[in-house]
Design an enzyme around this catalytic site. Structure first.
Site, PDB file in Angstrom:
ATOM      1  CD  GLN A  15      -2.967  -0.638  -0.148  1.00 47.10           C
ATOM      2  OE1 GLN A  15      -3.185   0.497  -0.555  1.00 47.10           O
ATOM      3  NE2 GLN A  15      -3.404  -1.714  -0.793  1.00 47.10           N
ATOM      4  CE  LYS A  17       8.185  -1.480  -2.218  1.00 50.91           C
ATOM      5  NZ  LYS A  17       8.686  -2.771  -2.664  1.00 50.91           N
ATOM      6  CG  ASP A  71      14.482  -6.696  -6.715  1.00 50.30           C
ATOM      7  OD1 ASP A  71      13.620  -7.093  -5.913  1.00 50.30           O
ATOM      8  OD2 ASP A  71      15.595  -7.248  -6.834  1.00 50.30           O
ATOM      9  N   GLY A 157      12.994  -2.989   7.736  1.00 48.69           N
ATOM     10  CA  GLY A 157      14.148  -3.765   7.270  1.00 48.69           C
ATOM     11  C   GLY A 157      15.436  -3.452   8.022  1.00 48.69           C
ATOM     12  CG  ASP A 159      15.331   1.940   7.243  1.00 41.64           C
ATOM     13  OD1 ASP A 159      16.216   2.254   6.435  1.00 41.64           O
ATOM     14  OD2 ASP A 159      14.117   1.938   6.955  1.00 41.64           O
ATOM     15  CE  LYS A 179      14.250   4.544   4.222  1.00 42.32           C
ATOM     16  NZ  LYS A 179      13.568   3.321   4.548  1.00 42.32           N
TER      17      LYS A 179
HETATM   18  P1  IMP Z   1      11.695  -4.697  -1.612  1.00 45.22           P
HETATM   19  O1  IMP Z   1      12.272  -5.282  -2.852  1.00 45.22           O
HETATM   20  O2  IMP Z   1      11.463  -3.224  -1.735  1.00 45.22           O
HETATM   21  O3  IMP Z   1      10.518  -5.437  -1.077  1.00 45.22           O
HETATM   22  O4  IMP Z   1      12.843  -4.786  -0.492  1.00 45.22           O
HETATM   23  C1  IMP Z   1      13.681  -5.888  -0.326  1.00 45.22           C
HETATM   24  C2  IMP Z   1      14.314  -5.863   1.035  1.00 45.22           C
HETATM   25  O5  IMP Z   1      15.429  -4.956   1.032  1.00 45.22           O
HETATM   26  C3  IMP Z   1      13.416  -5.389   2.166  1.00 45.22           C
HETATM   27  O6  IMP Z   1      12.659  -6.440   2.683  1.00 45.22           O
HETATM   28  C4  IMP Z   1      14.440  -4.893   3.175  1.00 45.22           C
HETATM   29  O7  IMP Z   1      14.990  -5.970   3.865  1.00 45.22           O
HETATM   30  C5  IMP Z   1      15.537  -4.324   2.277  1.00 45.22           C
HETATM   31  N1  IMP Z   1      15.300  -2.885   2.046  1.00 45.22           N
HETATM   32  C6  IMP Z   1      14.991  -2.282   0.865  1.00 45.22           C
HETATM   33  N2  IMP Z   1      14.841  -0.957   1.041  1.00 45.22           N
HETATM   34  C7  IMP Z   1      15.047  -0.729   2.345  1.00 45.22           C
HETATM   35  C8  IMP Z   1      15.005   0.470   3.145  1.00 45.22           C
HETATM   36  O8  IMP Z   1      14.717   1.588   2.677  1.00 45.22           O
HETATM   37  N3  IMP Z   1      15.274   0.305   4.458  1.00 45.22           N
HETATM   38  C9  IMP Z   1      15.577  -0.891   5.011  1.00 45.22           C
HETATM   39  N4  IMP Z   1      15.611  -2.027   4.333  1.00 45.22           N
HETATM   40  C10 IMP Z   1      15.351  -1.953   2.995  1.00 45.22           C
END
Ligand code: IMP
Length: 201
Positions: A15, A17, A71, A157, A159, A179
């Site tokens: 949501q 995104k 990604d 994640g 952060d 951010k």
């Molecule tokens: P996604 O592909 O955007 O779903 O992200 C993949 C994974 O990368 C996430 O589950 C986090 O573990 C890590 N990640 C991506 N972007 C961030 C961020 O802005 N902060 C912290 N972890 C991130």
């Protein structure tokens, strides 16, 4: 040429995104792939670009509309680029953010502070159709380093352990607005917006 108000499928069900993309790409109509009952595709690529392309092509194929996918992940130099494309499942298929973060801290525990350089990467891909030979690709990078002690409550994640030198804090201690201004995702989204504006003439 892309028409104004053109529907574009977003290969995500997140949501946050969906809102972020709609706000930045206000000239287009962003439709989440869930509205077409499109299943997520397996992320079998070994780069962020390959995985984003797989997701965008899958969404375009099943919706017969242009599609955008992203990604992203964390790349740690001392770990040979890990967790990289498996950032979301570093500690296993159903791992939580906390499991992944603990695994990262364990993996870098023996690495000296000055060798903990790392970066978040976000790749966004736009395809006009499933076989588009000229996808639009935007990549945002955010440099930082990994600290041993998690700090901050914002974000998600990795952060809490991603140190942002300029602000002397982790990315989990930044406001959402700041951010977005600094982050890999914000940079990639602004790049993609500019490239699509050109395509829309
Ligand atoms: P996604 O592909 O955007 O779903 O992200 C993949 C994974 O990368 C996430 O589950 C986090 O573990 C890590 N990640 C991506 N972007 C961030 C961020 O802005 N902060 C912290 N972890 C991130």
């Amino acid at each position: 040429m892309l028409a104004s108000h053109q529907q574009i499928v977003l290969a995500s069900g997140n949501q946050g995104k969906i809102k972020e993309f709609q706000a930045m790409l206000a000239d287009f109509s962003i439709v989440p792939q869930g509205e077409f009952n499109i299943d997520e595709v397996e992320e079998t690529g070994c780069t962020f670009v390959e995985n984003a392309l797989l997701k965008a092509r899958n969404a375009a194929l099943h919706s017969q509309l242009p599609a955008i996918a992203d990604d992203s992940g964390l790349v740690v130099d001392a770990l040979g680029g890990a967790p990289g494309v498996i950032s979301a499942r570093y500690a296993g298929e159903n791992a939580s953010d906390e499991d992944n973060l603990l695994k990262l801290l364990d993996a870098i525990s023996a690495v000296a502070e000055e060798q903990r350089s790392a970066r978040f990467i976000c790749v966004l891909v736009f395809v006009e159709h499933a076989n588009d030979p000229c996808p639009v690709i935007a990549q945002g990078v955010w440099e930082g380093r990994i600290v041993s002690e998690p700090k901050g409550e914002n974000g998600f994640g990795y952060d809490p352990v991603f140190w942002v030198e300029k602000y002397n804090c982790t990315s989990a201690q930044l406001s959402g607005e700041l951010k977005n201004a600094l982050s890999h995702r914000g940079k990639a989204l602004r790049q993609l917006t500019q490239q699509l504006a050109k395509k829309a003439g």
